[in-house]
Enzyme design. Structure first.
Site, PDB file in Angstrom:
ATOM      1  N   HIS A  17       0.844  -1.207   0.000  1.00  0.00           N
ATOM      2  CA  HIS A  17       0.000   0.000   0.000  1.00  0.00           C
ATOM      3  C   HIS A  17       0.886   1.266   0.000  1.00  0.00           C
ATOM      4  CE1 HIS A  17      -2.891  -2.722   2.420  1.00  0.00           C
ATOM      5  NE2 HIS A  17      -3.449  -2.558   1.239  1.00  0.00           N
ATOM      6  N   LYS A  41     -16.911  -6.003   7.166  1.00  0.00           N
ATOM      7  CA  LYS A  41     -15.663  -6.691   6.828  1.00  0.00           C
ATOM      8  C   LYS A  41     -14.961  -7.306   8.036  1.00  0.00           C
ATOM      9  CE  LYS A  41     -14.309  -5.191   2.310  1.00  0.00           C
ATOM     10  NZ  LYS A  41     -13.188  -4.912   1.425  1.00  0.00           N
ATOM     11  N   ARG A  90      -2.393  -6.558  -8.241  1.00  0.00           N
ATOM     12  CA  ARG A  90      -1.268  -7.470  -8.022  1.00  0.00           C
ATOM     13  C   ARG A  90      -1.233  -8.590  -9.051  1.00  0.00           C
ATOM     14  NH1 ARG A  90      -2.813  -7.911  -1.777  1.00  0.00           N
ATOM     15  NH2 ARG A  90      -4.782  -7.999  -2.890  1.00  0.00           N
ATOM     16  N   SER A 128      -2.758  -7.872   3.147  1.00  0.00           N
ATOM     17  CA  SER A 128      -2.970  -7.673   4.585  1.00  0.00           C
ATOM     18  C   SER A 128      -3.365  -8.985   5.247  1.00  0.00           C
ATOM     19  CB  SER A 128      -4.056  -6.631   4.825  1.00  0.00           C
ATOM     20  OG  SER A 128      -3.666  -5.404   4.308  1.00  0.00           O
TER      21      SER A 128
HETATM   22  O1  PNS Z   1      -8.934  -2.822   0.384  1.00  0.00           O
HETATM   23  P1  PNS Z   1     -10.224  -3.303  -0.214  1.00  0.00           P
HETATM   24  O2  PNS Z   1     -11.064  -3.964   0.857  1.00  0.00           O
HETATM   25  O3  PNS Z   1     -10.032  -4.164  -1.420  1.00  0.00           O
HETATM   26  O4  PNS Z   1     -11.048  -1.986  -0.707  1.00  0.00           O
HETATM   27  C1  PNS Z   1     -12.353  -2.072  -1.229  1.00  0.00           C
HETATM   28  C2  PNS Z   1     -13.029  -0.686  -1.199  1.00  0.00           C
HETATM   29  C3  PNS Z   1     -12.960  -0.132   0.218  1.00  0.00           C
HETATM   30  C4  PNS Z   1     -12.302   0.249  -2.137  1.00  0.00           C
HETATM   31  C5  PNS Z   1     -14.499  -0.806  -1.681  1.00  0.00           C
HETATM   32  O5  PNS Z   1     -15.114  -1.894  -1.067  1.00  0.00           O
HETATM   33  C6  PNS Z   1     -15.344   0.453  -1.410  1.00  0.00           C
HETATM   34  O6  PNS Z   1     -14.989   1.572  -1.684  1.00  0.00           O
HETATM   35  N1  PNS Z   1     -16.511   0.268  -0.831  1.00  0.00           N
HETATM   36  C7  PNS Z   1     -17.403   1.355  -0.466  1.00  0.00           C
HETATM   37  C8  PNS Z   1     -18.805   1.101  -0.965  1.00  0.00           C
HETATM   38  C9  PNS Z   1     -18.917   1.351  -2.453  1.00  0.00           C
HETATM   39  O7  PNS Z   1     -18.689   2.438  -2.947  1.00  0.00           O
HETATM   40  N2  PNS Z   1     -19.311   0.299  -3.217  1.00  0.00           N
HETATM   41  C10 PNS Z   1     -19.620   0.374  -4.609  1.00  0.00           C
HETATM   42  C11 PNS Z   1     -18.533   0.145  -5.611  1.00  0.00           C
HETATM   43  S1  PNS Z   1     -17.008  -0.497  -5.069  1.00  0.00           S
END
Ligand code: PNS
Length: 162
Positions: A17, A41, A90, A128
């Site tokens: 990150h 989560k 990745r 992570s």
């Molecule tokens: O690190 P991650 O868990 O892969 O990140 C995922 C994240 C946080 C970017 C994504 O789940 C998010 O932004 N969720 C918020 C809700 C949202 O906007 N959902 C609709 C399209 S992703």
């Protein structure tokens, strides 16, 4: 001024990150590193702990601001006046989920573009969840996270195993 958002769960932040944040900070005028405050989560670290680890890890980058958000990412983008979402990629296996999120975000707000950044080869295996797994068995995680994150992980497992 080009403003970008680098969102994620950062549970906890890793060198992977940090690498994406550092490279993004060179490309964009301002980058919001945005932590999703999502109870579903079941994160290991609280929002406060994660924000603290992210801020400490990125304090050397003056055009980065760390924030947390609840709800939709595109709403945060609007609030921060950001037109770009950065996601690290990745492996090919991640592509399907990432493209789904990118398309969803575009449908929700077509003024926001998702840009994928390839992770540095030396961090391409890193996640992570793997870091937490290795730490849970007392393995060496010095190659994966900064020392203060390593300390927090160790303390967390001491707490859990009490
Ligand atoms: O690190 P991650 O868990 O892969 O990140 C995922 C994240 C946080 C970017 C994504 O789940 C998010 O932004 N969720 C918020 C809700 C949202 O906007 N959902 C609709 C399209 S992703």
């Amino acid at each position: 001024m080009t403003i970008a958002i680098y969102p994620g769960s950062f549970d906890p932040i890793t060198y992977g990150h940090i690498d994406i944040a550092e490279r993004s900070s060179k490309i964009f005028d301002k980058v919001f590193v945005a932590l999703l405050n999502n109870k579903e989560k079941n994160p290991m670290f609280s929002i406060e702990e994660r924000l603290d680890m992210i801020k400490t890890s990125l304090k050397h980058l003056s055009n980065i601001e760390v924030c947390s958000y609840t709800g939709l990412l595109v709403d945060l983008a609007k609030e921060k006046n950001a037109k770009i979402i950065i996601r690290g990629l990745r492996a090919v296996s991640e592509y399907e989920h990432e493209i789904q999120m990118a398309h969803t975000n575009t449908i929700l707000n077509d003024e926001v573009e998702t840009l994928f950044m390839t992770t540095d080869l030396k961090y391409s295996y890193l996640s992570s969840s793997l870091v937490k797994e290795v730490a849970s068995f007392g393995g060496d995680i010095t190659h994966f996270v900064p020392d203060f994150v390593e300390e927090k992980l160790k303390n967390k497992f001491v707490e859990i195993n009490k």
